[in-house]
Design a protein around this motif. Sequence first.
Motif, mmCIF file in Angstrom:
data_model
loop_
_atom_site.group_PDB
_atom_site.id
_atom_site.type_symbol
_atom_site.label_atom_id
_atom_site.label_comp_id
_atom_site.label_asym_id
_atom_site.label_seq_id
_atom_site.Cartn_x
_atom_site.Cartn_y
_atom_site.Cartn_z
ATOM 1 N N ALA A 1 -97.908 -37.989 58.749
ATOM 2 C CA ALA A 1 -99.281 -37.506 58.542
ATOM 3 C C ALA A 1 -99.588 -36.489 59.557
ATOM 4 N N ARG A 2 -99.190 -36.883 60.708
ATOM 5 C CA ARG A 2 -99.835 -35.818 61.894
ATOM 6 C C ARG A 2 -99.457 -34.438 61.530
ATOM 7 N N SER A 3 -98.159 -34.295 61.074
ATOM 8 C CA SER A 3 -97.584 -32.820 60.532
ATOM 9 C C SER A 3 -98.317 -32.350 59.494
ATOM 10 N N GLU A 4 -98.678 -33.171 58.532
ATOM 11 C CA GLU A 4 -99.459 -32.735 57.190
ATOM 12 C C GLU A 4 -100.857 -32.386 57.736
ATOM 13 N N LEU A 5 -101.685 -32.945 58.552
ATOM 14 C CA LEU A 5 -102.810 -32.911 59.026
ATOM 15 C C LEU A 5 -102.898 -31.778 59.757
ATOM 16 N N ALA A 6 -101.927 -31.418 60.787
ATOM 17 C CA ALA A 6 -101.998 -30.125 61.712
ATOM 18 C C ALA A 6 -101.664 -29.093 60.701
ATOM 19 N N ALA A 7 -100.709 -29.180 59.714
ATOM 20 C CA ALA A 7 -100.617 -27.716 58.678
ATOM 21 C C ALA A 7 -101.980 -27.590 58.098
ATOM 22 N N MET A 8 -102.761 -28.463 57.821
ATOM 23 C CA MET A 8 -104.069 -28.021 57.129
ATOM 24 C C MET A 8 -105.028 -27.917 58.250
ATOM 25 N N GLY A 9 -104.606 -27.752 59.583
ATOM 26 C CA GLY A 9 -105.883 -27.358 60.644
ATOM 27 C C GLY A 9 -106.608 -28.454 60.994
ATOM 28 N N ILE A 10 -106.081 -29.740 60.560
ATOM 29 C CA ILE A 10 -107.312 -30.821 60.838
ATOM 30 C C ILE A 10 -106.475 -31.733 61.988
ATOM 31 N N ALA A 11 -107.448 -31.830 63.206
ATOM 32 C CA ALA A 11 -106.799 -32.820 64.147
ATOM 33 C C ALA A 11 -106.422 -34.160 63.886
ATOM 34 N N PRO A 12 -105.265 -34.337 64.085
ATOM 35 C CA PRO A 12 -104.797 -35.718 63.795
ATOM 36 C C PRO A 12 -105.397 -37.178 64.568
ATOM 37 N N SER A 13 -106.537 -37.159 64.483
ATOM 38 C CA SER A 13 -107.134 -38.271 65.300
ATOM 39 C C SER A 13 -106.743 -39.721 64.389
ATOM 40 N N PRO A 14 -106.767 -40.891 64.976
ATOM 41 C CA PRO A 14 -106.492 -42.073 64.514
ATOM 42 C C PRO A 14 -107.362 -42.336 63.131
ATOM 43 N N ALA A 15 -108.723 -41.881 63.215
ATOM 44 C CA ALA A 15 -109.581 -42.185 62.014
ATOM 45 C C ALA A 15 -109.018 -41.241 60.698
ATOM 46 N N ARG A 16 -108.737 -40.008 61.138
ATOM 47 C CA ARG A 16 -108.047 -39.129 60.095
ATOM 48 C C ARG A 16 -106.850 -39.467 59.571
ATOM 49 N N ILE A 17 -105.994 -39.970 60.479
ATOM 50 C CA ILE A 17 -104.654 -40.418 59.889
ATOM 51 C C ILE A 17 -104.739 -41.618 58.953
ATOM 52 N N ALA A 18 -105.663 -42.581 59.577
ATOM 53 C CA ALA A 18 -106.000 -43.781 58.738
ATOM 54 C C ALA A 18 -106.453 -43.312 57.108
ATOM 55 N N GLU A 19 -107.453 -42.443 57.326
ATOM 56 C CA GLU A 19 -107.997 -42.027 55.936
ATOM 57 C C GLU A 19 -107.063 -41.203 55.091
ATOM 58 N N HIS A 20 -106.137 -40.508 55.718
ATOM 59 C CA HIS A 20 -104.793 -39.772 54.902
ATOM 60 C C HIS A 20 -103.964 -40.497 54.599
ATOM 61 N N THR A 21 -103.717 -41.547 55.364
ATOM 62 C CA THR A 21 -102.550 -42.464 54.692
ATOM 63 C C THR A 21 -102.933 -43.822 54.058
ATOM 64 N N GLY A 22 -104.201 -44.124 54.308
ATOM 65 C CA GLY A 22 -104.610 -45.563 53.635
ATOM 66 C C GLY A 22 -104.218 -46.761 54.542
ATOM 67 N N LEU A 23 -103.881 -46.469 55.737
ATOM 68 C CA LEU A 23 -103.589 -47.473 56.671
ATOM 69 C C LEU A 23 -104.825 -47.818 57.619
ATOM 70 N N THR A 24 -104.584 -48.896 58.219
ATOM 71 C CA THR A 24 -105.798 -49.338 59.087
ATOM 72 C C THR A 24 -105.640 -48.490 60.352
ATOM 73 N N GLU A 25 -106.937 -48.328 61.057
ATOM 74 C CA GLU A 25 -106.671 -47.443 62.467
ATOM 75 C C GLU A 25 -105.772 -48.609 63.412
ATOM 76 N N ASP A 26 -105.865 -49.758 63.405
ATOM 77 C CA ASP A 26 -105.037 -50.639 64.091
ATOM 78 C C ASP A 26 -103.453 -50.282 63.796
ATOM 79 N N GLU A 27 -103.085 -50.150 62.511
ATOM 80 C CA GLU A 27 -101.808 -49.807 62.207
ATOM 81 C C GLU A 27 -101.414 -48.291 62.508
ATOM 82 N N VAL A 28 -102.451 -47.675 62.575
ATOM 83 C CA VAL A 28 -102.244 -46.050 62.977
ATOM 84 C C VAL A 28 -101.801 -46.129 64.390
ATOM 85 N N ARG A 29 -102.581 -47.019 65.146
ATOM 86 C CA ARG A 29 -102.392 -47.129 66.837
ATOM 87 C C ARG A 29 -101.027 -47.690 66.834
#
Length: 260
Positions: free
Chosen positions: A123-151
């Motif tokens: 998810a980090r790589s995919e978001l970076a390729a789209m020019g989006i900062a891979p914050s925990p909230a963004r990664i959670a939204e992108h993957t469907g995970l909870t923010e705790d799982e992202v951490r």
Amino acid sequence: MAEESRYADDPDTEADFRRLVELRDGPGKTRLRGQIICAWLPMAHRLAARYRNRGETLEDLRQVAAIGLVNAVDRYDPAIGRAFAPFAVPTITGEIKRHFRDRMWSVHVPRRVQNLRNVVRLARSELAAMGIAPSPARIAEHTGLTEDEVRQGSEALHGFSALSIDAETVSGDLLLGDRLGSLDDALDLVLDREAAKPGIRRLAERERRVLYLRFFAGMTQSAIATELGLSQMHVSRLITESCRRIRESATRERTSVPGL
């Protein structure tokens, strides 16, 4: 007819596999099995080379690939009509990936967290390729995970390989090993010192002075006797009697405290 391999290092062992199935268990079958395995080893080594420079030596990777090859030979059924190479490649690569997953972590990480790590890393790589900062909230939204799982997955990103103690710190003026703590031998004496304190406080000033000169200043009994104007025998009796009283006091203190 079995599909043909597109690799030059894939030998023609179709007839050998059919003979292997027909042979009964014994020296002849064992020998033919070994010949087939040896014939396919170059292919296994080629697959192992794809995973070099990932923290494992090429020789060890080849051994792991060889294990996968042996498993593939034992499971292969030529009657299905599929060539051996397409069957063996997933088995060998799966064995290599399993080796990295289970054996190469510097710290033990549960399988669930390992899987979260892989999802977060992708998810980090995919978001970076789209020019989006891979914050925990963004990664959670992108993957469907909870923010705790992202951490949890993010923390596992740093658990695969450990830093050397010779690695430089952020400041650059010290090595990592220079900042690591060490065992203090004096810690073992803490309880003894605390237990001895009440008994020492009950001693007379002269007795405390004698013990100080003997055990802290390192003076001999003769030197102490000269210093205090006493006989050496008197100094010896003072030391013996003082130590006995301190020891008895420490024993009483220990037995009066629950759990000691």
